[in-house]
Design a protein around this motif. Structure first.
Motif, PDB file in Angstrom:
ATOM      1  N   GLN A 147       1.062 -16.678 -20.615  1.00 26.21           N
ATOM      2  CA  GLN A 147       0.491 -17.174 -19.267  1.00 26.21           C
ATOM      3  C   GLN A 147      -0.056 -16.349 -18.627  1.00 26.21           C
ATOM      4  O   GLN A 147      -0.764 -16.807 -17.827  1.00 26.21           O
ATOM      5  N   ILE A 148       0.347 -14.870 -18.776  1.00 29.38           N
ATOM      6  CA  ILE A 148      -0.460 -13.908 -18.065  1.00 29.38           C
ATOM      7  C   ILE A 148      -1.745 -13.978 -18.590  1.00 29.38           C
ATOM      8  O   ILE A 148      -2.935 -13.602 -17.769  1.00 29.38           O
ATOM      9  N   LEU A 149      -2.223 -13.901 -19.859  1.00 29.13           N
ATOM     10  CA  LEU A 149      -3.275 -14.025 -20.330  1.00 29.13           C
ATOM     11  C   LEU A 149      -4.174 -15.094 -19.922  1.00 29.13           C
ATOM     12  O   LEU A 149      -5.365 -15.122 -19.530  1.00 29.13           O
ATOM     13  N   GLY A 150      -3.439 -16.205 -19.478  1.00 31.14           N
ATOM     14  CA  GLY A 150      -4.023 -17.439 -19.142  1.00 31.14           C
ATOM     15  C   GLY A 150      -4.820 -17.262 -17.813  1.00 31.14           C
ATOM     16  O   GLY A 150      -5.606 -17.682 -17.304  1.00 31.14           O
ATOM     17  N   TRP A 151      -3.787 -16.603 -16.870  1.00 37.54           N
ATOM     18  CA  TRP A 151      -4.264 -16.077 -15.350  1.00 37.54           C
ATOM     19  C   TRP A 151      -5.644 -15.572 -15.533  1.00 37.54           C
ATOM     20  O   TRP A 151      -6.566 -15.696 -14.699  1.00 37.54           O
ATOM     21  N   PHE A 152      -5.931 -14.760 -16.451  1.00 41.93           N
ATOM     22  CA  PHE A 152      -7.261 -13.898 -16.629  1.00 41.93           C
ATOM     23  C   PHE A 152      -8.189 -14.341 -17.300  1.00 41.93           C
ATOM     24  O   PHE A 152      -9.158 -13.904 -17.699  1.00 41.93           O
ATOM     25  N   GLY A 153      -7.966 -15.854 -17.621  1.00 39.43           N
ATOM     26  CA  GLY A 153      -8.807 -16.574 -18.352  1.00 39.43           C
ATOM     27  C   GLY A 153      -9.138 -16.074 -19.940  1.00 39.43           C
ATOM     28  O   GLY A 153     -10.130 -16.337 -20.749  1.00 39.43           O
ATOM     29  N   MET A 154      -7.992 -15.369 -20.358  1.00 38.57           N
ATOM     30  CA  MET A 154      -8.077 -14.946 -21.847  1.00 38.57           C
ATOM     31  C   MET A 154      -7.531 -16.070 -22.730  1.00 38.57           C
ATOM     32  O   MET A 154      -6.603 -16.866 -22.223  1.00 38.57           O
ATOM     33  N   GLU A 155      -7.839 -16.146 -24.020  1.00 40.83           N
ATOM     34  CA  GLU A 155      -7.055 -17.189 -24.965  1.00 40.83           C
ATOM     35  C   GLU A 155      -5.620 -16.521 -25.158  1.00 40.83           C
ATOM     36  O   GLU A 155      -5.304 -15.446 -25.299  1.00 40.83           O
ATOM     37  N   PRO A 156      -4.816 -17.716 -25.469  1.00 40.72           N
ATOM     38  CA  PRO A 156      -3.616 -17.287 -25.815  1.00 40.72           C
ATOM     39  C   PRO A 156      -3.295 -16.459 -27.249  1.00 40.72           C
ATOM     40  O   PRO A 156      -4.286 -16.966 -28.089  1.00 40.72           O
ATOM     41  N   VAL A 157      -2.529 -15.882 -27.527  1.00 43.47           N
ATOM     42  CA  VAL A 157      -2.116 -15.034 -28.695  1.00 43.47           C
ATOM     43  C   VAL A 157      -1.198 -15.771 -29.560  1.00 43.47           C
ATOM     44  O   VAL A 157      -0.133 -16.053 -28.973  1.00 43.47           O
TER      45      VAL A 157
END
Length: 309
Positions: A147-157
């Motif tokens: 979810q944190i990665l999504g806030w920064f526009g990054m792909e989920p791991v």
């Protein structure tokens, strides 16, 4: 012989104090040693009882031990077990001693106890609960990290499908759970150091770091060596809960999470070979015993007073 019984009577109070522990060790540590013969047999259960089952089981010699080394996984499980335990021993030692020193330097003793209690609590959590904690952070769909990665526009791991992250995750989780417990031993040793040594150092103008380097660490060295020697004795044992529950038994992660204990468990669950499981336990115990003897011998050569025995 008379002198022997005389010494028994003289020390009867002390002997009665250790009697409960001696009885516990006899029944749960020494008596089960007889069962190690199962490691050399193709154990088959009999309705006549355990000992009758052992007597009637076929003798297979070293065949059970060959199971551990005859597969392609032998190198992987041995490497993982050794490297993880080395990381736990040395990184855990540094962090535990550092944490104990920091807690001992806190002026507000009430807050020191609060911090110590907060660090101590994870030790009492079962690995099942810790595994669900980790899943709440690492879940692909609802995990906090994704979810944190999504806030920064990054792909989920896909944490539970990518092995490259797990050596760091397992080391972090293990240290998080154990560091508070391990630091208590060193904190107790620090509390026992003569305060006049620090007062003399302060009069001489020694800084806090100089006091730690010249007084605290040298005084802690015997207990550090003893704790390390004991840890070396279990270097071929892996914490089953850590390597099984936290990665959620994901097959794609076996290359970095499969250790001797999980490998034996899966083999026992699949084949039901109790002899193979016993052979693995005996192998781990013998190797651990040899490592303790060798390590203690080296320590004794360097500093006799710091040896375990």
């Amino acid at each position: 012989m008379g002198a022997f019984f005389k010494n028994l009577l003289k020390n009867k109070v002390m002997l009665f104090m250790v009697l409960p522990g001696a009885i516990w060790f006899f029944f749960f540590s020494y008596l089960p040693l007889v069962g190690t013969i199962v490691a050399f047999k193709q154990y088959r259960f009999s309705r006549e009882g355990f000992w009758a089952s052992i007597a009637k089981s076929k003798w297979v010699g070293w065949d059970n031990f060959k199971f551990l080394f005859s597969t392609n996984d032998a190198y992987v499980i041995t490497r993982n077990t050794l490297l993880y335990n080395l990381a736990f021993i040395f990184i855990g030692l540094v962090l535990s001693v550092a944490m104990a020193i920091l807690l001992s330097q806190l002026v507000n003793k009430t807050m020191a106890k609060v911090y110590q209690t907060g660090m101590f609590l994870p030790y009492f959590l079962s690995w099942v609960i810790v595994g669900y904690f980790a899943f709440s952070f690492l879940s692909m769909d609802r995990g906090m990290f994704n979810q944190i990665l999504g806030w920064f526009g990054m792909e989920p791991v896909q944490w539970y499908s990518d092995p490259k992250y797990w050596p760091y995750i397992l080391i972090f989780v293990s240290l998080w759970k154990s560091i508070g417990y391990n630091s208590v031993v060193y904190l107790a040793s620090i509390m026992g150091i003569d305060k006049s040594l620090y007062e003399a150092a302060m009069i001489d103008g020694a800084s806090k770091w100089q006091q730690v380097r010249s007084i605290t660490l040298p005084m802690l060295s015997p207990i550090i060596i003893i704790m390390t020697l004991l840890a070396v004795g279990r270097i071929f044992y892996a914490d089953f809960g850590l390597f099984y529950q936290v990665p959620r038994d994901s097959g794609t992660l076996y290359s970095v999470t499969n250790v001797i204990d999980t490998y034996v468990y899966r083999g026992l669950k699949t084949t039901g070979e109790i002899g193979m499981s016993t052979a693995a336990g005996l192998y781990q115990s013998v190797v651990g015993f040899v490592l303790v003897i060798v390590s203690n011998f080296v320590v004794r050569k360097i500093d006799k007073d710091s040896a375990l025995f």
